[in-house]
Design a protein around this motif. Structure first.
Motif, mmCIF file in Angstrom:
data_model
loop_
_atom_site.group_PDB
_atom_site.id
_atom_site.type_symbol
_atom_site.label_atom_id
_atom_site.label_comp_id
_atom_site.label_asym_id
_atom_site.label_seq_id
_atom_site.Cartn_x
_atom_site.Cartn_y
_atom_site.Cartn_z
ATOM 1 N N LEU A 47 0.832 -1.210 0.000
ATOM 2 C CA LEU A 47 0.000 0.000 0.000
ATOM 3 C C LEU A 47 0.864 1.255 0.000
ATOM 4 N N ALA A 48 1.944 1.226 0.773
ATOM 5 C CA ALA A 48 2.828 2.396 0.860
ATOM 6 C C ALA A 48 3.484 2.692 -0.485
ATOM 7 N N SER A 49 3.717 1.655 -1.284
ATOM 8 C CA SER A 49 4.304 1.890 -2.609
ATOM 9 C C SER A 49 3.351 2.684 -3.492
ATOM 10 N N GLY A 50 2.074 2.674 -3.145
ATOM 11 C CA GLY A 50 1.072 3.456 -3.864
ATOM 12 C C GLY A 50 0.633 4.690 -3.097
ATOM 13 N N LEU A 74 13.124 -4.349 -2.825
ATOM 14 C CA LEU A 74 12.049 -5.127 -2.223
ATOM 15 C C LEU A 74 11.046 -5.494 -3.313
ATOM 16 N N LEU A 75 10.907 -6.786 -3.564
ATOM 17 C CA LEU A 75 10.006 -7.271 -4.603
ATOM 18 C C LEU A 75 8.604 -7.394 -4.006
ATOM 19 N N LEU A 76 7.731 -6.442 -4.337
ATOM 20 C CA LEU A 76 6.383 -6.414 -3.769
ATOM 21 C C LEU A 76 5.343 -7.018 -4.703
ATOM 22 N N PHE A 77 5.529 -6.840 -5.973
ATOM 23 C CA PHE A 77 4.617 -7.359 -6.983
ATOM 24 C C PHE A 77 5.468 -8.074 -8.030
ATOM 25 N N PRO A 78 4.911 -9.037 -8.737
ATOM 26 C CA PRO A 78 5.695 -9.690 -9.799
ATOM 27 C C PRO A 78 6.221 -8.659 -10.804
ATOM 28 N N GLY A 79 7.516 -8.597 -10.926
ATOM 29 C CA GLY A 79 8.133 -7.674 -11.873
ATOM 30 C C GLY A 79 8.269 -6.247 -11.363
#
Length: 97
Positions: A47-50, A74-79
């Motif tokens: 959420l913080a990445s957004g 930090l890999l939060l979402f694929p890709g």
């Protein structure tokens, strides 16, 4: 060179550049052991990445700061990987609860 050859050369250059960039970032992912040990922390970082910081807690930020490397991603979402320093900077503004 004609237009078709120029387009092909540009496409090849773009593919090679992307390949080099992805390969240089590939082995530099952060360990998420401490982040995963805090309930809800990983989702709060997503959420913080957004730009939604409401779920970010002081304990989660402590886990972010416990990551040893300052240059890992930090890999939060694929890709989609984000520099750990981005989250450390966000955590500077999290109030203590």
């Amino acid at each position: 060179m004609n237009q078709k050859q120029t387009n092909v050369m540009f496409l090849l250059l773009a593919l090679i550049s992307a390949s080099v960039f992805l390969r240089s970032e590939a082995g530099n992912y952060c360990s998420t052991e401490n982040i995963n040990s805090i309930p809800g922390c990983f989702d709060a970082l997503k959420l913080a990445s957004g730009h939604d910081y409401r779920k970010l807690t002081r304990d989660c930020c402590r886990a972010v700061y416990s990551v040893n490397s300052e240059t890992c991603y930090l890999l939060l979402f694929p890709g989609k990987a984000y520099p750990i320093m981005m989250f450390r900077n966000i955590c500077l503004n999290v109030p203590p609860f």
